[in-house]
Write a protein that holds these residues in place. Structure first.
Motif, PDB file in Angstrom:
ATOM      1  N   UNK A  71       0.924  -1.199  -0.107  1.00 21.01           N
ATOM      2  CA  UNK A  71       0.175   0.030  -0.134  1.00 21.01           C
ATOM      3  C   UNK A  71       0.923   1.337   0.089  1.00 21.01           C
ATOM      4  N   UNK A  72       0.470   2.243  -0.527  1.00 17.56           N
ATOM      5  CA  UNK A  72       1.220   3.603  -0.729  1.00 17.56           C
ATOM      6  C   UNK A  72       0.446   4.835   0.011  1.00 17.56           C
ATOM      7  N   UNK A  73      -0.822   4.889   0.140  1.00 14.50           N
ATOM      8  CA  UNK A  73      -1.653   5.738   0.684  1.00 14.50           C
ATOM      9  C   UNK A  73      -1.269   6.359   2.177  1.00 14.50           C
ATOM     10  N   UNK A  74      -1.055   7.502   2.198  1.00 10.83           N
ATOM     11  CA  UNK A  74      -0.982   7.827   3.762  1.00 10.83           C
ATOM     12  C   UNK A  74      -2.123   7.664   4.541  1.00 10.83           C
ATOM     13  N   UNK A  75      -1.795   7.099   5.813  1.00  9.58           N
ATOM     14  CA  UNK A  75      -3.080   6.538   6.649  1.00  9.58           C
ATOM     15  C   UNK A  75      -3.138   5.201   6.622  1.00  9.58           C
ATOM     16  N   UNK A  76      -2.444   4.461   5.798  1.00 12.39           N
ATOM     17  CA  UNK A  76      -2.597   2.995   5.610  1.00 12.39           C
ATOM     18  C   UNK A  76      -1.509   2.408   6.636  1.00 12.39           C
ATOM     19  N   UNK A  77      -1.453   1.380   6.648  1.00 14.13           N
ATOM     20  CA  UNK A  77      -0.278   0.541   7.471  1.00 14.13           C
ATOM     21  C   UNK A  77       0.455  -0.130   6.571  1.00 14.13           C
ATOM     22  N   UNK A  78       1.922   0.037   6.813  1.00 13.96           N
ATOM     23  CA  UNK A  78       2.950  -0.337   5.997  1.00 13.96           C
ATOM     24  C   UNK A  78       2.903  -1.978   6.027  1.00 13.96           C
ATOM     25  N   UNK A  79       2.756  -2.663   4.840  1.00 15.79           N
ATOM     26  CA  UNK A  79       2.973  -4.069   4.726  1.00 15.79           C
ATOM     27  C   UNK A  79       3.606  -4.383   3.201  1.00 15.79           C
ATOM     28  N   UNK A  80       4.309  -5.448   3.291  1.00 19.32           N
ATOM     29  CA  UNK A  80       5.126  -5.866   2.131  1.00 19.32           C
ATOM     30  C   UNK A  80       4.223  -6.851   1.314  1.00 19.32           C
ATOM     31  N   UNK A  81       4.243  -7.091   0.217  1.00 18.10           N
ATOM     32  CA  UNK A  81       3.718  -8.055  -0.725  1.00 18.10           C
ATOM     33  C   UNK A  81       4.383  -9.522  -0.476  1.00 18.10           C
ATOM     34  N   UNK A  82       5.507  -9.268   0.198  1.00 16.33           N
ATOM     35  CA  UNK A  82       6.219 -10.601   0.481  1.00 16.33           C
ATOM     36  C   UNK A  82       6.325 -10.783   1.832  1.00 16.33           C
ATOM     37  N   UNK A  83       5.878 -11.705   2.513  1.00 18.64           N
ATOM     38  CA  UNK A  83       5.753 -11.855   4.122  1.00 18.64           C
ATOM     39  C   UNK A  83       7.039 -11.772   4.619  1.00 18.64           C
ATOM     40  N   UNK A  84       8.030 -12.418   4.176  1.00 18.04           N
ATOM     41  CA  UNK A  84       9.558 -12.589   4.826  1.00 18.04           C
ATOM     42  C   UNK A  84      10.203 -11.246   5.020  1.00 18.04           C
ATOM     43  N   UNK A  85       9.649 -10.268   4.298  1.00 22.75           N
ATOM     44  CA  UNK A  85      10.155  -8.914   4.251  1.00 22.75           C
ATOM     45  C   UNK A  85       9.404  -8.108   5.621  1.00 22.75           C
ATOM     46  N   UNK A  86       8.488  -8.382   5.953  1.00 23.22           N
ATOM     47  CA  UNK A  86       7.801  -7.870   7.014  1.00 23.22           C
ATOM     48  C   UNK A  86       8.682  -8.060   8.287  1.00 23.22           C
TER      49      UNK A  86
END
Length: 282
Positions: free
Chosen positions: A160-175
């Motif tokens: 996700x890229x929008x301000x207000x959203x929570x950061x998360x990666x499309x690749x679980x390991x990178x979280x």
């Protein structure tokens, strides 16, 4: 002639009547108690404990009116029926720079809203720019340039890229990799984390130290090992560090070498390799 035994029928009937009366009395008392509790609960949800005061505390850039509007609470709402979790989530979703919100009930008629502000903590690169992110992972800004002084992550692949959203990666390991570096006590001097290849992670300490830590296993231990090795290196030179086995780091001076007298007598050219060891991970 057979003797006739006389029994008191009246006494037995009185005893049964008394037991029945006691049971009826117990049931009557129980019904009264249930009725009283029910009336009290109904009154507490309607007439009593209505909100008269809404108090905002905490170090926040928002005015009380802005917090009131985001909370959805109205004076006169019932304090017993107030869903504090829903109020907190409402404020967090509507106020971009609110990091944590706590809602407390103070009976009989006061609500306290404690707001803690977001603090920019990390910068996450993506193909079109940079996300400025809070300590809790809230996207605060989508910028064209990285913000100076923040830990920069490359190769994270944000979903996700929008301000207000929570950061998360499309690749679980990178979280998991991101979380392992953020706030790590042994990573205070790291400026860039490159996880483009999650099995060959590279971290930078300014422009002087490049450390190839390998995969995501035991990141904290590897950083602790590097924190032991780096102070032993010549501060005027640049080095490539690399994990060797489980408990060693290889340090190779980058080319071209800085023109200074070598620190290591056994390495007269100043371009050799040194190794440091540390105790195995606990």
């Amino acid at each position: 002639m057979q003797e006739v035994v006389k029994t008191s029928v009246k006494r037995k009937q009185n005893s049964k009547r008394q037991r029945r009366r006691r049971r009826n009395m117990s049931m009557y008392i129980l019904l009264v108690l249930i009725l009283v509790v029910g009336i009290g609960f109904a009154l507490s949800m309607t007439m009593f404990f209505n909100i008269k005061t809404i108090r905002v505390t905490g170090d926040t850039e928002y005015t009380e009116q802005e917090v009131f509007a985001a909370s959805g609470i109205q004076v006169g709402d019932n304090l017993m029926r107030l869903d504090t979790v829903a109020v907190s989530n409402s404020i967090l979703s509507r106020l971009l720079n609110a990091e944590e919100v706590y809602v407390q009930k103070h009976f009989p008629s006061t609500v306290e809203i404690i707001v803690k502000p977001c603090v920019p903590t990390a910068c996450v690169a993506y193909e079109g720019g940079y996300l400025i992110v809070s300590a809790k992972g809230k996207i605060l800004e989508n910028a064209k340039e990285p913000k100076e002084g923040l830990l920069l992550f490359k190769g994270y692949n944000p979903e996700f890229l929008e301000p207000g959203q929570m950061l998360t990666s499309a690749e679980d390991q990178k979280n998991s990799i991101y979380s392992a570096f953020l706030g790590n006590p042994y990573g205070a001097d790291i400026t860039v984390v490159d996880m483009t290849d999650q099995y060959d992670i590279v971290v930078h300490y300014g422009d002087r130290i490049r450390f190839e830590i390998g995969n995501a296993n035991e990141i904290s231990y590897k950083l602790r090992l590097a924190a032991t090795a780096i102070p032993r290196l010549n501060e005027s030179k640049k080095y490539n560090l690399r994990m060797v086995g489980d408990n060693q780091i290889s340090a190779v001076q980058q080319e071209p070498a800085v023109t200074t007298a070598p620190d290591f007598p056994e390495d007269p050219e100043g371009t050799g390799t040194t190794e440091t060891t540390a105790a195995p991970a606990e």
